[in-house]
Design a protein around this motif. Structure first.
Motif, PDB file in Angstrom:
ATOM      1  N   GLN A 175       0.880  -1.142   0.188  1.00  0.00           N
ATOM      2  CA  GLN A 175       0.012  -0.052  -0.070  1.00  0.00           C
ATOM      3  C   GLN A 175       0.924   1.142   0.023  1.00  0.00           C
ATOM      4  OE1 GLN A 175      -3.456  -0.292  -0.273  1.00  0.00           O
ATOM      5  NE2 GLN A 175      -3.219  -2.521  -0.185  1.00  0.00           N
ATOM      6  N   VAL A 176       0.820   2.038  -0.973  1.00  0.00           N
ATOM      7  CA  VAL A 176       1.688   3.367  -1.057  1.00  0.00           C
ATOM      8  C   VAL A 176       0.703   4.601  -1.213  1.00  0.00           C
ATOM      9  CG1 VAL A 176       3.367   1.939  -2.396  1.00  0.00           C
ATOM     10  CG2 VAL A 176       1.496   3.028  -3.662  1.00  0.00           C
TER      11      VAL A 176
ATOM     12  N   ASP B 157      -7.725   3.553  -1.256  1.00  0.00           N
ATOM     13  CA  ASP B 157      -8.756   3.001  -0.121  1.00  0.00           C
ATOM     14  C   ASP B 157      -9.480   4.113   0.545  1.00  0.00           C
ATOM     15  OD1 ASP B 157      -8.913   1.877   2.776  1.00  0.00           O
ATOM     16  OD2 ASP B 157      -9.131   0.330   1.460  1.00  0.00           O
ATOM     17  N   SER B 158     -10.667   3.880   0.823  1.00  0.00           N
ATOM     18  CA  SER B 158     -11.445   4.951   1.477  1.00  0.00           C
ATOM     19  C   SER B 158     -11.079   5.368   2.888  1.00  0.00           C
ATOM     20  CB  SER B 158     -12.971   4.657   1.290  1.00  0.00           C
ATOM     21  OG  SER B 158     -13.172   3.364   2.186  1.00  0.00           O
TER      22      SER B 158
ATOM     23  N   GLU C  20      -3.019   3.581  -2.382  1.00  0.00           N
ATOM     24  CA  GLU C  20      -3.275   2.751  -3.545  1.00  0.00           C
ATOM     25  C   GLU C  20      -2.386   1.410  -3.358  1.00  0.00           C
ATOM     26  OE1 GLU C  20      -2.482   3.157  -8.218  1.00  0.00           O
ATOM     27  OE2 GLU C  20      -2.038   4.815  -6.780  1.00  0.00           O
ATOM     28  N   GLN C  21      -3.203   0.358  -3.857  1.00  0.00           N
ATOM     29  CA  GLN C  21      -2.246  -1.109  -4.125  1.00  0.00           C
ATOM     30  C   GLN C  21      -1.550  -1.231  -5.143  1.00  0.00           C
ATOM     31  OE1 GLN C  21      -4.262  -4.947  -4.723  1.00  0.00           O
ATOM     32  NE2 GLN C  21      -3.928  -5.302  -2.515  1.00  0.00           N
ATOM     33  N   ILE C  22      -0.212  -1.526  -4.788  1.00  0.00           N
ATOM     34  CA  ILE C  22       0.756  -2.006  -5.908  1.00  0.00           C
ATOM     35  C   ILE C  22       0.948  -3.515  -5.780  1.00  0.00           C
ATOM     36  CG2 ILE C  22       3.162  -1.583  -6.628  1.00  0.00           C
ATOM     37  CD1 ILE C  22       1.296   0.825  -6.755  1.00  0.00           C
ATOM     38  N   LEU C  23       1.037  -4.134  -6.928  1.00  0.00           N
ATOM     39  CA  LEU C  23       1.262  -5.684  -6.969  1.00  0.00           C
ATOM     40  C   LEU C  23       2.585  -5.773  -7.783  1.00  0.00           C
ATOM     41  CD1 LEU C  23      -0.188  -8.034  -6.284  1.00  0.00           C
ATOM     42  CD2 LEU C  23      -1.010  -8.188  -8.604  1.00  0.00           C
TER      43      LEU C  23
END
Length: 402
Positions: free
Chosen positions: A256-257, A292-293, A298-301
């Motif tokens: 999560q960044v 994400d609320s 933001e999710q990084i994969l």
């Protein structure tokens, strides 16, 4: 005339005496010199031998010095294992120790398969244990039950009917009847495939109907047995997973960044993953493009190779993101030692052994170091460098002599 002749023929006694004396003295001097040469010759020989030995020793020392200068520190396999030496391939990348995110290792979904029969099955036998490494085609479970027997019997009958109809001439059977028989046989085959029977098992079933009632569930891929829930005698209803196979040669990293950190993230770009002191280069394969609320992140994969299965899904990690403004590589504290003159150095594995190379530490954070001065694609010792530094100090080897 006679007087002159007589004078010449008469020997001179004084002259002969002087001549004899001179010859005697010359012979005496020659004898003394000969004796002296005989006595001194062995000493000269020994002196020459000593001189040759000195030259040989100097040549040996010169060769030793050249060897130290041209070769690194050599260790046996046992010494490397005892010292805990680990080597990582480091490529020149731009990373920022400030741009780090907490991450979690998860299974690679492209190399993970859940075994979920779409029919009620009963566990007759177990052939593996949880966590076991298996090869594709290896038996995992023997399954059976009433639903299995009925599905297999339906396929045998449908396959036999289609075989009979397909051999009949077009005038003897209508096109619709022919199509119906073929579709029914393929439908019954699809049911068996949904039970995870292989094409070979299905083909054998058609020729050996006495085997109906059970079958062996075979591993579809190479992997490790995980999430194994099957118990002997247990009836697993349709749609419930029996177990999961995961190929751990590749893993994914979820992180999560913040929006600021995600600005430097590009799909296909490089990232660095730190796990228990190991640094592994990875590739960014996706980002959610949605915050994400609650966490506003933001999710990084990220995808990374895991040769030897040294790390596992579920472990926590740190994800270092690229930074175009900074150049260098990130190394743990264990990779850095001090040289004889107090400069920072790392050890690089070459064909000649482990060679020390001085580096510049640009930044240090949380046990990690951003360093420069390492050539691209170098094999850097990331663990056990302290022992190599000790061996370097014992030999008195100075890296400035290279």
């Amino acid at each position: 005339m006679n007087y002159l002749t007589a004078s010449l023929s008469q020997p001179d006694t004084n002259t002969n005496t002087e001549t004899n004396t001179t010859l005697f003295r010359a012979r005496k001097i020659a004898l003394i010199i000969s004796v002296a040469m005989t006595v001194m010759a062995p000493n000269w020989a020994f002196a020459g031998a000593d001189h040759q030995q000195d030259e040989v020793a100097e040549q040996h020392q010169s060769a030793t010095n050249q060897q130290l200068e041209s070769h690194g520190i050599l260790l046996t396999v046992e010494q490397q294992q005892l010292a805990g030496i680990k080597v990582s391939l480091i490529s020149q990348q731009s990373f920022n120790l400030q741009a780090v995110a907490t991450a979690t290792l998860v299974v690679d979904r492209d190399k993970t398969m859940a075994l979920v029969p779409q029919l009620d099955v009963r566990v007759e036998q177990r052939h593996v244990v949880p966590g076991q490494e298996v090869k594709a085609g290896q038996p995992l479970l023997t399954l059976g039950g009433v639903a299995v027997a009925k599905a297999q019997a339906d396929f045998i009958n449908a396959a036999a009917e289609w075989d009979r109809v397909s051999r009949m001439s077009e005038s003897a059977v209508s096109a619709s009847r022919r199509l119906q028989a073929q579709v029914d046989a393929e439908l019954k085959r699809a049911v068996l495939e949904a039970m995870k029977m292989t094409p070979q098992q299905i083909a054998q079933l058609a020729t050996a109907p006495e085997t109906i009632g059970q079958y062996q569930l075979l591993a579809p891929i190479n992997g490790r047995v995980q999430q194994d829930q099957a118990k002997l005698g247990q009836v697993i209803v349709a749609g419930m997973p029996l177990m999961q196979l995961t190929d751990e040669s590749h893993l994914w990293v979820e992180a999560q960044v913040t929006p600021t950190q995600s600005e430097s993230v590009k799909v296909g770009g490089k990232a660095l993953v730190g796990v228990n002191g190991r640094l592994l280069e990875a590739t960014i394969i996706g980002r959610s493009h949605e915050l994400d609320s609650i966490t506003r992140t933001e999710q990084i994969l990220v995808s990374l190779a895991n040769p030897g299965h040294v790390i596992h899904a579920g472990q926590f990690a740190e994800l270092y993101l690229p930074d175009e403004k900074r150049g260098g590589v990130i190394l743990p504290d264990a990779a850095l030692t001090r040289s004889a003159d107090g400069d920072w150095q790392v050890f690089i594995q070459t064909s000649d052994g482990y060679e020390a190379t001085e580096v510049q530490v640009v930044e240090r954070q949380r046990g990690m170091n951003l360093v420069s001065g390492i050539a691209a694609n170098s094999q850097v010792v990331t663990s056990g460098a302290f022992l190599l530094a000790s061996e370097q100090a014992k030999s008195g080897f100075d890296i400035h002599n290279h």
